[in-house]
Design a protein around this motif. Structure first.
Motif, PDB file in Angstrom:
ATOM      1  N   THR A   1     -17.691  16.565 -33.460  1.00  0.00           N
ATOM      2  CA  THR A   1     -18.160  15.193 -33.295  1.00  0.00           C
ATOM      3  C   THR A   1     -19.478  14.983 -34.036  1.00  0.00           C
ATOM      4  OG1 THR A   1     -17.093  15.122 -31.137  1.00  0.00           O
ATOM      5  CG2 THR A   1     -18.739  13.435 -31.581  1.00  0.00           C
TER       6      THR A   1
ATOM      7  N   TYR B   1     -15.023   9.315 -39.720  1.00  0.00           N
ATOM      8  CA  TYR B   1     -14.417   9.286 -38.398  1.00  0.00           C
ATOM      9  C   TYR B   1     -12.903   9.433 -38.418  1.00  0.00           C
ATOM     10  CZ  TYR B   1     -19.108   7.929 -37.372  1.00  0.00           C
ATOM     11  OH  TYR B   1     -20.473   7.924 -37.287  1.00  0.00           O
ATOM     12  N   GLN B   2     -12.313   9.567 -39.583  1.00  0.00           N
ATOM     13  CA  GLN B   2     -10.889   9.815 -39.673  1.00  0.00           C
ATOM     14  C   GLN B   2     -10.698  11.291 -40.010  1.00  0.00           C
ATOM     15  OE1 GLN B   2     -12.303   7.469 -41.889  1.00  0.00           O
ATOM     16  NE2 GLN B   2     -12.110   5.898 -40.335  1.00  0.00           N
TER      17      GLN B   2
ATOM     18  N   ASN C   1     -20.644  10.512 -41.556  1.00  0.00           N
ATOM     19  CA  ASN C   1     -20.148   9.133 -41.465  1.00  0.00           C
ATOM     20  C   ASN C   1     -18.652   9.104 -41.767  1.00  0.00           C
ATOM     21  OD1 ASN C   1     -20.427   6.419 -40.903  1.00  0.00           O
ATOM     22  ND2 ASN C   1     -20.835   5.872 -43.022  1.00  0.00           N
TER      23      ASN C   1
ATOM     24  N   GLN D   1     -18.797  14.903 -37.809  1.00  0.00           N
ATOM     25  CA  GLN D   1     -18.217  13.622 -38.209  1.00  0.00           C
ATOM     26  C   GLN D   1     -19.289  12.547 -38.293  1.00  0.00           C
ATOM     27  OE1 GLN D   1     -15.052  13.555 -35.129  1.00  0.00           O
ATOM     28  NE2 GLN D   1     -13.818  12.781 -36.805  1.00  0.00           N
ATOM     29  N   PHE D   2     -20.157  12.493 -37.299  1.00  0.00           N
ATOM     30  CA  PHE D   2     -21.221  11.497 -37.273  1.00  0.00           C
ATOM     31  C   PHE D   2     -22.160  11.668 -38.461  1.00  0.00           C
ATOM     32  CE2 PHE D   2     -25.469  10.075 -35.930  1.00  0.00           C
ATOM     33  CZ  PHE D   2     -25.187   8.742 -35.670  1.00  0.00           C
TER      34      PHE D   2
END
Length: 117
Positions: free
Chosen positions: A46, A55-56, A53, A49-50
């Motif tokens: 998580t 999120y897929q 940037n 991903q953040f």
């Protein structure tokens, strides 16, 4: 950014396999969820991903399955809200240009994000 992750995982144009993601984000450091599709969440995943940037989560297996499905239909594809266009990129690469794909995104989410800060 987590420095022990393989560099390829951190490259948004690299398409990992499910096995690579499982090795990079082991279930042993994950938290259980009530989702049937995604029964665990790794805090490191998580966070990564953040920071990217991104999120897929696309994998080699996903692109192969979706690409084969679309190739058998021989229809033009419009990806609405394509964001950075990675899905279209991977599908086009997989199909070796045999799929006619148009990716669109007006990026209004970027402006909304700026006003919410």
């Amino acid at each position: 950014m987590h420095t022990s992750l393989p560099g390829t995982i951190l490259n948004p144009l690299y398409l990992p396999s499910v096995t690579e993601l499982q090795a990079a984000f082991p279930i042993s450091i994950s938290l259980p969820t009530d989702s049937k599709e995604y029964p665990w969440v790794c805090p490191l995943f998580t966070k990564t991903q953040f920071q990217l940037n991104n999120y897929q989560v696309y994998t080699q297996e996903f692109i192969t399955t979706l690409g084969d499905y679309l190739l058998h239909r021989n229809l033009p594809i419009l990806e609405v809200g394509a964001g950075d266009g990675r899905l279209s990129h991977f599908l086009s690469e997989y199909s070796q240009g045999k799929l006619q794909i148009v990716a669109t995104d007006i990026k209004d989410w970027e402006e909304k994000g700026k006003t919410n800060q």
